[in-house]
Design an enzyme around this catalytic site. Structure first.
Site, short mmCIF file in Angstrom:
data_model
loop_
_atom_site.label_atom_id
_atom_site.label_comp_id
_atom_site.label_asym_id
_atom_site.label_seq_id
_atom_site.Cartn_x
_atom_site.Cartn_y
_atom_site.Cartn_z
N HIS A 203 32.53 21.22 -2.30
CA HIS A 203 33.41 21.14 -1.05
C HIS A 203 33.45 22.03 0.07
O HIS A 203 32.94 23.23 -0.28
CB HIS A 203 34.97 20.89 -1.60
N HIS B 54 35.59 24.24 2.72
CA HIS B 54 36.83 24.43 3.37
C HIS B 54 36.87 24.33 4.68
O HIS B 54 35.92 24.77 5.38
CB HIS B 54 37.32 25.84 2.81
#
Ligand code: 5GP
Length: 139
Positions: free
Chosen positions: A102, A104
């Site tokens: 992922h 941020h």
């Protein structure tokens, strides 16, 4: 370590766990970080099951960055932030705590210190409101 299908982000993408969703397309899913380092902290997840930069496909990481680019103006508009950090951790030694890749997206506010990584739970009502507001600015 091989990718684990039952990690929390995989469950969120499949709709098996809740999230404060901001945006979704065929390849990516965007939600509020539940322990934000700053107001508006987002997580951009490729839907492909990959743990980190070392096992993700070129297509999936490209889709992830395309979504970051798409969401960034909306995030800045909704938060009035002064800057924006986009980061991505690989392996526990680098600070990774959820093992589904992922990115941020952390807004930066002049003169304001960020919270520690994954420490302080966000206020649910604020997260709902922000998710809605950011989504409303996405073009
Ligand atoms: P990492 O340390 O792996 O780079 O980042 C994981 C991030 O996910 C942290 O910032 C943490 O606050 C966030 N997080 C952990 N569990 C959940 C969850 O169940 N939902 C959401 N939206 N964020 C989570």
């Amino acid at each position: 370590m091989a990718y684990q299908n039952d990690n929390i982000f995989a469950k969120i993408i499949k709709g098996e766990a809740p999230s404060y969703k901001v945006y979704e397309n065929d390849d990516t899913y965007v939600m509020m970080d539940i322990m934000p380092e700053a107001e508006g902290h987002l997580l951009v997840l490729p839907k492909e099951g990959a743990e980190n930069i070392f096992d993700i496909s070129d297509e999936a990481i490209s889709a992830c960055m395309r979504t970051c680019k798409k969401i960034a103006p909306a995030l800045m508009k909704a938060t009035n932030a002064d800057g924006l950090i986009i980061s991505q951790f690989n392996h526990a030694a680098a600070g990774q705590t959820v093992f589904h890749l992922h990115c941020h997206m952390v807004p930066v506010y002049k003169g304001q210190k960020r919270q520690d990584h994954a420490r302080v739970q966000g206020n649910p009502e604020e997260l709902v409101a922000l998710a809605k507001e950011i989504a409303s600015y996405i073009e």
